[in-house]
Structures are given as structure tokens and as C-alpha cells.
Design an enzyme around this catalytic site. Structure first.
Site: not given
Ligand code: UD1
Ligand code: CA
Length: 447
Positions: A9, A13, A135, A394
Site C-alpha cells: 500500500g 494519509r 473488520g 599549538s
Molecule cells: C484490514 C482488514 C480488516 C482489519 C484491518 C486491521 C482486509 C480486507 N481487512 O483492513 O479486517 O480490521 O486490516 O488494520 O484485509 N495491502 C497490500 N495490498 C493490497 C491492499 C493492502 O499489500 O492490495 C497491505 C497494506 O499496505 C497494509 C495491509 O495490507 O499494510 C492492510 O491493508 P489496509 O488497506 O490497511 O486494510 P484495512 O482496510 O485497514
């Protein structure tokens, strides 16, 4: 056992040009805190899924960490698909790269519990006062489901147990489940969380200390998490006999080792691979990077980088030890003194306003105030050798390559361009001439 770290990701933010997981917590990029915990928990193979500016994440990882790229961020399930070739029959741990405070002991406990209970998946949950954004965990008829915040109905929104995004899977289960994921949800993403619903044997482990799963989404959270990491490290050191006068302004990296009865004064940074012995005083207002400091050393208001300071030496105030500086036993490096690739011998002193570059100083030598080694001609660097018991007057300029013999003396203000034999005096400056009465008339007229 394989650990998959999701780090593709962008971290919108953070408002940054850098990928989120490459931001530093103390001296270490965020993703490496997670990698370290996995290693400590006994996970032998670690795969980091990179995406947004992948090369910047890959660059900070240890050599033994594997990476795969997720070119489009189509969801957490899609990210795990990218690591498909690593899904074997062993345990698979999946963890987000932005939760750096997770402890190895918690990961170990999860791994153990899943095995003992023979589950397809065991994952970490918490019960925060406000569950929004996370979630939700729906448990019914012996099955467990995770419903993403954006997909919840009114009833589900009230559930307070939530997913932290850290999972222990059986390899054979996740390998098959990942193939079956669909993206028919509100975000059109492949959710890793949907695999939990496919498991016939799934369970949650509620974390005792929610601090461990604090995620970082913005700079304020980066700061909050850094403060907790700092406190953990400082407390552990204090428990081992180190005095930290003001933990709030003392920043020590996780790899630093410090001996008992050493005092760390306020406003001090100790980062990288540093070993400090017993009964030292470090600080106030000092920075020490990648260095070895032996016992009974004082480093006051100074900068020390890739240097070695031996037992009983004194450094500072306002000294700078640059890479390759070696300060031998009981030597003194004083105010506004810089050492680079130089050794200051036992009990030798360079106390004021001096630069020693590419220089070896023997034992019991005295380097006078304002001594400068002229080690660079604009193209090449040359060496200076100063013998035992030498006395450099010095404001001497020692034009390298040059050797000052044992117990030799240079006159104050000399430019020394030739070797000085042992026990000799070298004078490298014009003799003073006094022109008597030259200004008498002029001055008396003015009066
Ligand atoms: C995810 C969980 C959610 C949980 C939350 C906790 C899912 C669908 N949901 O949501 O249940 O409560 O984390 O923080 O998993 N990432 C990738 N590739 C992608 C998408 C995300 O590598 O295509 C990585 C992001 O960089 C991050 C992590 O996965 O490090 C979590 O992704 P994020 O989009 O923050 O998930 P949440 O919507 O927070
Ligand atoms: Ca998140």
C-alpha cells in the site's frame, strides 16, 4: 514456516513521497520491526509483498528477506496471491507491515495455539472502545466470519471484537482458499478476510495489550508508535541496570547494548549497531551511531559515528568522531576536535580545536590547540604519523604525508612539511623580527 508481510500500500494519509512502511520508528524502517518480530518468533522464511515504490522498500530489507511485487493493489487477499509460490504445507503467518509493535511472544503463542487446536486459521483480534473502521468478527454456529466495516449491516456494526490483520494459517488451507476469493464486495477488492469464512476450523485469539497492534496510517500515529517503542527499549535497559536520566528525550535503537551503571544523560540518540560498556556517561546532547564504546568512557555533547572508544577515554564536549576514529585507553579528545580514520594512542591528548585525518598518534603524545593535519591535496589523502610522547605545538599544520618522530617537538605556529626525527625540535615558520620605534612617531602624533 513462512511469514508474509503485506506492504504494497501507499499509505495515502501519510502524505509522503515514501511508501508508508519505509518510514522510521527510531532508527529502523517500520517494515523491519515486523520482520524482526517474525524472525524472533522463529519464522525462517519471510516474504514481503511490495507495490507502491517497491524498490524503496526492497532497499531497506535484510538480505535474507524475500520479496514479491503486487503491481496493482487489488486487496489484501490479492497481495497474498502474489506470494502463492511460497505457500507450502507448513505454517503461514500473514501480517500487515504497518503494525510494528507486534511482539514475537504473541506471534509464537498464535502459532502454537493454531497447531494445538488443529485449526485452519487462528487470527488476532481485539475489543477496542470504538470498533469503527475495522473488520468485525461474526461468530455463529461454530463458524467465524469477518465482515469488513464498509460491508457491515446495522447489527454487525455494533460488534466490538475486530480483526487486527494478523493471521496464522495452515499452509494447505490458505493455498486452496486464496484461489477461491472473489471481489464482489463494496470495495471490489480481494479480501484476505474472506478466507476465514471458508475455514471449517477457525478461531480468534484476543490480544491482551492492544498497544501491540496499533497500526500506522498517519504521521501522528507514527509518532505515537515511536513513543511506545522508545519507552519499551528504555524501560528494558533500565531494568538491566542502565540509568536513563530522562527517558522522554533519550532515543535508543533496538540493537543497542549497554552495560550496567552507565548513565545516559538527556537529549541523547544512540542508533544502529552500538555496544556501550559499563560505568560510562553518555550525553547530554550526544549522538552515537554504529560504534563500540568500552567501559568507563565519557562522551559529553559529542557526535560519534563508526568509531571505537576504549576504556577510560574522555570525549567532548563538542568533539566529533567520524568513521574509523579510534580513541585508545585513557586518551582525551576535547572541545572542537575532529577525528577521521585516525587513532589517538593511549593517554594521548588532543584537547582543543584540532583536526586529525588519516593519522596515527602514539602513546602519551600531546597535540596542541589548533593542530591541523593537512591530509588532502584536493585529489588524494595522505597519512600523518605522530610518535609516542611527541609534543605538537599549538597551531601547527602537519602537511601529509609526514612523520613526527618519538618525543619530537614542533614549534607553535609551524607548517611542518618534512619528517621530524625523534627527540628533535622542528620550527617551520619565519623568525620574528622586531622593527624598533617604527610606530613611535606616528602614534605620538595621534595622541
Ligand atoms: C484490514 C482488514 C480488516 C482489519 C484491518 C486491521 C482486509 C480486507 N481487512 O483492513 O479486517 O480490521 O486490516 O488494520 O484485509 N495491502 C497490500 N495490498 C493490497 C491492499 C493492502 O499489500 O492490495 C497491505 C497494506 O499496505 C497494509 C495491509 O495490507 O499494510 C492492510 O491493508 P489496509 O488497506 O490497511 O486494510 P484495512 O482496510 O485497514
Ligand atoms: Ca489498515
Amino acid at each position: 514456516m513462512t511469514g508474509i508481510v503485506l506492504a504494497a500500500g501507499l499509505g495515502k494519509r501519510m502524505k509522503s513521497n515514501l511508501p508508508k512502511v519505509s518510514h522510521l520508528i527510531l532508527d529502523r524502517p517500520m517494515v523491519n520491526w515486523v520482520v524482526r518480530s517474525l524472525k524472533e518468533a522463529g519464522v525462517q522464511r519471510i516474504v514481503v509483498v511490495t507495490g507502491y515504490r517497491a524498490e524503496l522498500v526492497e532497499e531497506v530489507l535484510d538480505r535474507d528477506v524475500l520479496t514479491v511485487r503486487q503491481l496493482e493493489q487489488l486487496g489484501t487477499g490479492h497481495a497474498v496471491m502474489m506470494a502463492k509460490e511460497f505457500l507450502d504445507d507448513e505454517d503461514i503467518i500473514v501480517i500487515a507491515g504497518d503494525e510494528p509493535l507486534i511482539k514475537a511472544s504473541t506471534l509464537k503463542e498464535m502459532i502454537g495455539k493454531r497447531r494445538d487446536k488443529g485449526l485452519d486459521v487462528l487470527f488476532l483480534t481485539m475489543v477496542p472502545p470504538d470498533p469503527s473502521g475495522y473488520g468485525r468478527i461474526v461468530k455463529k454456529d461454530g463458524r467465524v466470519l469477518i465482515v469488513e466495516d464498509k460491508d457491515t449491516n446495522e447489527e454487525e456494526r455494533k460488534i466490538r471484537e475486530v480483526n487486527t490483520g494478523i493471521y496464522s494459517f495452515s499452509g494447505s488451507f490458505i493455498r486452496e482458499a486464496i484461489e477461491k476469493l472473489q471481489n464482489n464486495n463494496s470495495q471490489h477488492e480481494y479480501y484476505l478476510t474472506d478466507t476465514v469464512g471458508m475455514a471449517s476450523r477457525a478461531d480468534t485469539m484476543i490480544i491482551d495489550d492492544p498497544e501491540e497492534v496499533l497500526g500506522i496510517n498517519n504521521r501522528q500515529q507514527l509518532c505515537q508508535v515511536s513513543k511506545i517503542a522508545q519507552k519499551r527499549i528504555n524501560n528494558a535497559l533500565m531494568d538491566c541496570g542502565v540509568t536513563i536520566v530522562d527517558p522522554d528525550t533519550t532515543y535508543i535503537g533496538p540493537e543497542v547494548k549497554i552495560g550496567i551503571d552507565t548513565v545516559i544523560e538527556p537529549m541523547t540518540f544512540i542508533y544502529g549497531s552500538v555496544t556501550i560498556g559499563a560505568s560510562c556517561v553518555i550525553g547530554p546532547m550526544s549522538r552515537v551511531f554504529d560504534s563500540t564504546i568500552e567501559d568507563d568512557v565519557q562522551i559529553i555533547r559529542s557526535e560519534v559515528s563508526q568509531a571505537h572508544v576504549k576504556t577510560g577515554a574522555r570525549v567532548g564536549p563538542f568533539s566529533r568522531l567520524r568513521p574509523g576514529a579510534v580513541v585508545m585507553e585513557e586518551a582525551h579528545v576535547g572541545n572542537y576536535v575532529e577525528l577521521k580514520k585516525s587513532t589517538l594512542g593511549r593517554r594521548s591528548k588532543a584537547q582543543h580545536l584540532t583536526y586529525l585525518g588519516d593519522t596515527t598518534v602514539g602513546e602519551d603524545a600531546n597535540i596542541g590547540a589548533g593542530t591541523i593535519t593537512c591530509n588532502y591535496d584536493g585529489k588524494n589523502k595522505y597519512k600523518t604519523v605522530i610518535g609516542d610522547k611527541a609534543f605538537i605545538g599549538s597551531n601547527s599544520s602537519l602537511v601529509a604525508p609526514v612523520e613526527i618522530g618519538e618525543a619530537a617537538v614542533t614549534a607553535a605556529g609551524s607548517a611542518i612539511t618534512e619528517d621530524v626525527p625523534p627527540f628533535s625540535l622542528a620550527i617551520g615558520r619565519a623568525r620574528q623580527i622586531n622593527k624598533e620605534d617604527k610606530y613611535r612617531k606616528n602614534r605620538e602624533d595621534n595622541d
